[in-house]
Design a protein around this motif. Structure first.
Motif, PDB file in Angstrom:
ATOM      1  N   ASP A 182       8.636  -7.154  -1.308  1.00 39.92           N
ATOM      2  CA  ASP A 182       7.411  -6.756  -2.591  1.00 39.92           C
ATOM      3  C   ASP A 182       6.632  -7.243  -2.531  1.00 39.92           C
ATOM      4  O   ASP A 182       5.239  -5.980  -1.826  1.00 39.92           O
ATOM      5  CB  ASP A 182       7.485  -6.375  -4.088  1.00 39.92           C
ATOM      6  N   SER A 183       6.300  -8.486  -2.445  1.00 44.58           N
ATOM      7  CA  SER A 183       5.009  -8.946  -2.443  1.00 44.58           C
ATOM      8  C   SER A 183       5.459 -10.589  -1.612  1.00 44.58           C
ATOM      9  O   SER A 183       6.517 -11.054  -2.654  1.00 44.58           O
ATOM     10  CB  SER A 183       4.060  -9.516  -3.909  1.00 44.58           C
ATOM     11  N   TYR A 190       5.592  -3.450   0.119  1.00 40.39           N
ATOM     12  CA  TYR A 190       5.470  -2.205  -0.510  1.00 40.39           C
ATOM     13  C   TYR A 190       4.862  -2.462  -1.803  1.00 40.39           C
ATOM     14  O   TYR A 190       5.133  -1.594  -2.799  1.00 40.39           O
ATOM     15  CB  TYR A 190       6.612  -1.508  -0.354  1.00 40.39           C
ATOM     16  N   GLU A 191       4.987  -4.066  -2.789  1.00 41.99           N
ATOM     17  CA  GLU A 191       3.901  -3.479  -3.633  1.00 41.99           C
ATOM     18  C   GLU A 191       3.192  -4.980  -3.586  1.00 41.99           C
ATOM     19  O   GLU A 191       2.994  -5.816  -4.169  1.00 41.99           O
ATOM     20  CB  GLU A 191       5.102  -3.982  -5.092  1.00 41.99           C
ATOM     21  N   GLY A 192       2.071  -5.534  -2.684  1.00 45.68           N
ATOM     22  CA  GLY A 192       1.091  -5.779  -2.454  1.00 45.68           C
ATOM     23  C   GLY A 192       0.119  -5.922  -3.480  1.00 45.68           C
ATOM     24  O   GLY A 192      -0.686  -5.224  -4.463  1.00 45.68           O
ATOM     25  N   ARG A 193      -0.346  -7.642  -4.506  1.00 46.69           N
ATOM     26  CA  ARG A 193      -0.855  -7.719  -5.170  1.00 46.69           C
ATOM     27  C   ARG A 193      -2.503  -8.042  -3.793  1.00 46.69           C
ATOM     28  O   ARG A 193      -1.910  -9.119  -3.823  1.00 46.69           O
ATOM     29  CB  ARG A 193      -0.080  -8.316  -6.168  1.00 46.69           C
ATOM     30  N   GLY A 194      -3.164  -7.244  -5.103  1.00 48.25           N
ATOM     31  CA  GLY A 194      -4.539  -7.840  -5.254  1.00 48.25           C
ATOM     32  C   GLY A 194      -5.507  -8.093  -6.294  1.00 48.25           C
ATOM     33  O   GLY A 194      -4.131  -8.133  -7.250  1.00 48.25           O
ATOM     34  N   GLN A 195      -6.692  -9.215  -6.580  1.00 48.51           N
ATOM     35  CA  GLN A 195      -6.991  -9.642  -7.923  1.00 48.51           C
ATOM     36  C   GLN A 195      -6.777  -9.000  -9.036  1.00 48.51           C
ATOM     37  O   GLN A 195      -6.954  -7.818  -8.567  1.00 48.51           O
ATOM     38  CB  GLN A 195      -8.389  -9.677  -7.093  1.00 48.51           C
ATOM     39  N   TRP A 245      -2.330  -4.559  -3.168  1.00 48.19           N
ATOM     40  CA  TRP A 245      -3.222  -4.577  -1.783  1.00 48.19           C
ATOM     41  C   TRP A 245      -2.382  -3.826  -0.627  1.00 48.19           C
ATOM     42  O   TRP A 245      -0.913  -3.844  -0.830  1.00 48.19           O
ATOM     43  CB  TRP A 245      -2.846  -5.898  -1.085  1.00 48.19           C
ATOM     44  N   PHE A 246      -2.748  -3.507  -0.523  1.00 51.80           N
ATOM     45  CA  PHE A 246      -2.664  -2.062   1.017  1.00 51.80           C
ATOM     46  C   PHE A 246      -2.467  -2.656   2.000  1.00 51.80           C
ATOM     47  O   PHE A 246      -3.969  -2.940   2.347  1.00 51.80           O
ATOM     48  CB  PHE A 246      -3.415  -0.715   0.532  1.00 51.80           C
ATOM     49  N   SER A 247      -1.826  -2.162   3.059  1.00 47.74           N
ATOM     50  CA  SER A 247      -1.568  -2.913   4.400  1.00 47.74           C
ATOM     51  C   SER A 247      -0.654  -2.010   5.600  1.00 47.74           C
ATOM     52  O   SER A 247       1.218  -2.080   5.394  1.00 47.74           O
ATOM     53  CB  SER A 247      -1.079  -4.770   4.283  1.00 47.74           C
ATOM     54  N   GLU A 248      -1.240  -2.092   6.040  1.00 45.15           N
ATOM     55  CA  GLU A 248       0.256  -1.023   7.463  1.00 45.15           C
ATOM     56  C   GLU A 248       0.827  -1.675   7.778  1.00 45.15           C
ATOM     57  O   GLU A 248       0.388  -2.859   8.834  1.00 45.15           O
ATOM     58  CB  GLU A 248      -1.020  -0.574   8.384  1.00 45.15           C
ATOM     59  N   PRO A 249       2.349  -1.222   7.902  1.00 45.11           N
ATOM     60  CA  PRO A 249       3.296  -2.375   8.478  1.00 45.11           C
ATOM     61  C   PRO A 249       2.658  -3.019   9.987  1.00 45.11           C
ATOM     62  O   PRO A 249       2.660  -2.216  10.211  1.00 45.11           O
ATOM     63  CB  PRO A 249       4.351  -1.937   8.547  1.00 45.11           C
ATOM     64  N   CYS A 250       3.181  -3.942  10.221  1.00 45.09           N
ATOM     65  CA  CYS A 250       3.099  -4.775  11.292  1.00 45.09           C
ATOM     66  C   CYS A 250       1.894  -5.105  12.032  1.00 45.09           C
ATOM     67  O   CYS A 250       2.067  -5.473  12.994  1.00 45.09           O
ATOM     68  CB  CYS A 250       4.036  -3.949  12.413  1.00 45.09           C
ATOM     69  N   ILE A 305       0.381 -20.653  -5.465  1.00 48.48           N
ATOM     70  CA  ILE A 305       0.447 -20.145  -4.417  1.00 48.48           C
ATOM     71  C   ILE A 305      -0.277 -19.431  -3.191  1.00 48.48           C
ATOM     72  O   ILE A 305      -1.215 -19.037  -4.574  1.00 48.48           O
ATOM     73  CB  ILE A 305       1.472 -19.064  -4.931  1.00 48.48           C
ATOM     74  N   ILE A 306      -0.653 -19.126  -2.143  1.00 49.39           N
ATOM     75  CA  ILE A 306      -2.241 -18.641  -1.967  1.00 49.39           C
ATOM     76  C   ILE A 306      -1.499 -17.697  -0.699  1.00 49.39           C
ATOM     77  O   ILE A 306      -1.270 -17.961  -0.422  1.00 49.39           O
ATOM     78  CB  ILE A 306      -2.858 -19.699  -1.196  1.00 49.39           C
ATOM     79  N   GLY A 307      -2.260 -16.736  -1.712  1.00 50.34           N
ATOM     80  CA  GLY A 307      -1.786 -15.672  -0.172  1.00 50.34           C
ATOM     81  C   GLY A 307      -3.034 -14.881  -0.257  1.00 50.34           C
ATOM     82  O   GLY A 307      -3.988 -14.491  -0.744  1.00 50.34           O
ATOM     83  N   ILE A 308      -2.251 -14.578   1.107  1.00 44.78           N
ATOM     84  CA  ILE A 308      -3.725 -14.251   1.704  1.00 44.78           C
ATOM     85  C   ILE A 308      -3.498 -12.966   2.772  1.00 44.78           C
ATOM     86  O   ILE A 308      -2.372 -12.795   3.655  1.00 44.78           O
ATOM     87  CB  ILE A 308      -4.123 -15.213   2.783  1.00 44.78           C
ATOM     88  N   GLY A 309      -3.812 -11.774   2.845  1.00 52.06           N
ATOM     89  CA  GLY A 309      -4.617 -10.397   3.648  1.00 52.06           C
ATOM     90  C   GLY A 309      -4.923 -10.212   4.714  1.00 52.06           C
ATOM     91  O   GLY A 309      -6.097 -10.219   3.849  1.00 52.06           O
ATOM     92  N   ILE A 310      -4.964 -10.391   5.972  1.00 53.49           N
ATOM     93  CA  ILE A 310      -6.096 -10.166   6.787  1.00 53.49           C
ATOM     94  C   ILE A 310      -6.088  -9.009   7.244  1.00 53.49           C
ATOM     95  O   ILE A 310      -5.247  -8.579   7.895  1.00 53.49           O
ATOM     96  CB  ILE A 310      -6.269 -11.010   7.422  1.00 53.49           C
TER      97      ILE A 310
END
Ligand code: BTN
Length: 260
Positions: A27-28, A54-59, A64-69, A144-149
């Protein structure tokens, strides 16, 4: 079922031995790691990375959406022995700078940190950071530092016109594993600077690369009213300091101001 497949790897980098938990889908990564820390004793710098969320969380409760892989989505657990809540803004500086410096080494053009911690290239968002802290009395005991690039994703939904990726901007595909290791090394390096005598240095480095710093810009306030201002700095409580047309400096929290 929440986790589809799980692999635990010990990765030796130049200066770190890392425990990296690799998930196919979750999920996240932030929620997964948070639950882990609530049920088990987790080593410092344990990292959870996923191919898909499938439930990425943002600020501010955004998704938070991200295409798999295609992209890097991960969370890292860090614990602190003596870090005061009053110094929280420096934690934000350290994390944002670690990502900034990692990406900067790849000559990604016009990189900036947009307050509080988005990383932009040519005004487009490449990275979002969600740091969730555990607090005891006046101290942050762990984060917990979550980073999406956005790395290799080439198409973005039209609902997020500000989003872009390294591939879209540079034309080059990047290896996600190498990038993760470099990021974790820089994260370690910058978090080690979270000691009193290095705070000013972190703040100076952050302000040097802060989006729209000292440039007249248009903003929207919480009532959707447009106004002109100039970003001047970050207040002790982490709010953005903006000089208004009447030359007064006003402070804004995350939900009180939008860059236009
Ligand atoms: C933002 O709103 O800009 C912050 C986005 C943070 C996204 C990352 S992806 C990995 C980690 N897991 C989450 O659910 N969120 C963070």
């Amino acid at each position: 079922m929440r986790v589809i497949l799980c692999n635990i790897e010990l990765v030796y980098t130049e200066s770190l031995l890392l425990k990296i938990i690799k998930l196919n889908a979750v999920d996240s990564t932030n929620s997964f790691l948070k639950e882990m820390t609530q049920n088990y004793s987790v080593e410092n710098f344990t990292t959870v990375v996923a191919e898909a969320q499938y439930e990425g969380r943002g600020q501010a409760n955004k998704k938070w959406f991200s295409e798999p892989c295609k992209n890097l989505i991960f969370s890292t657990f860090v614990s602190f022995s003596n870090f005061f809540i009053r110094d929280q803004k420096y934690l934000n500086f350290a994390v944002a700078l670690a990502v900034f410096k990692t990406l900067n080494a790849y000559q990604i053009p016009l990189l900036k940190i947009k307050w509080p911690n988005d990383i932009l290239s040519a005004n487009k968002k490449l990275c979002g950071i969600l740091t969730e802290n555990t607090i005891q009395k006046d101290k942050i005991t762990s984060s917990i530092i979550g980073i999406g690039i956005n790395v290799n994703q080439e198409e973005f939904p039209k609902e997020i016109p500000m989003a872009s990726s390294i591939k879209k901007i540079t034309g080059k595909k990047m290896d996600l594993e190498n990038l993760l290791q470099e990021l974790l090394e820089n994260l370690k390096k910058y978090l080690n600077l979270l000691v009193n005598d290095k705070f000013k240095m972190l703040e100076n480095q952050y302000l040097e690369v802060l989006y729209k710093k000292d440039i007249p810009a248009m903003f929207k306030d919480a009532e959707d009213k447009l106004f002109m201002g100039i970003v001047k700095g970050i207040a002790t409580n982490g709010n953005l300091q903006v000089e208004l047309e009447n030359s007064c400096i006003q402070e804004f929290g995350l939900k009180e101001i939008k860059f236009m």
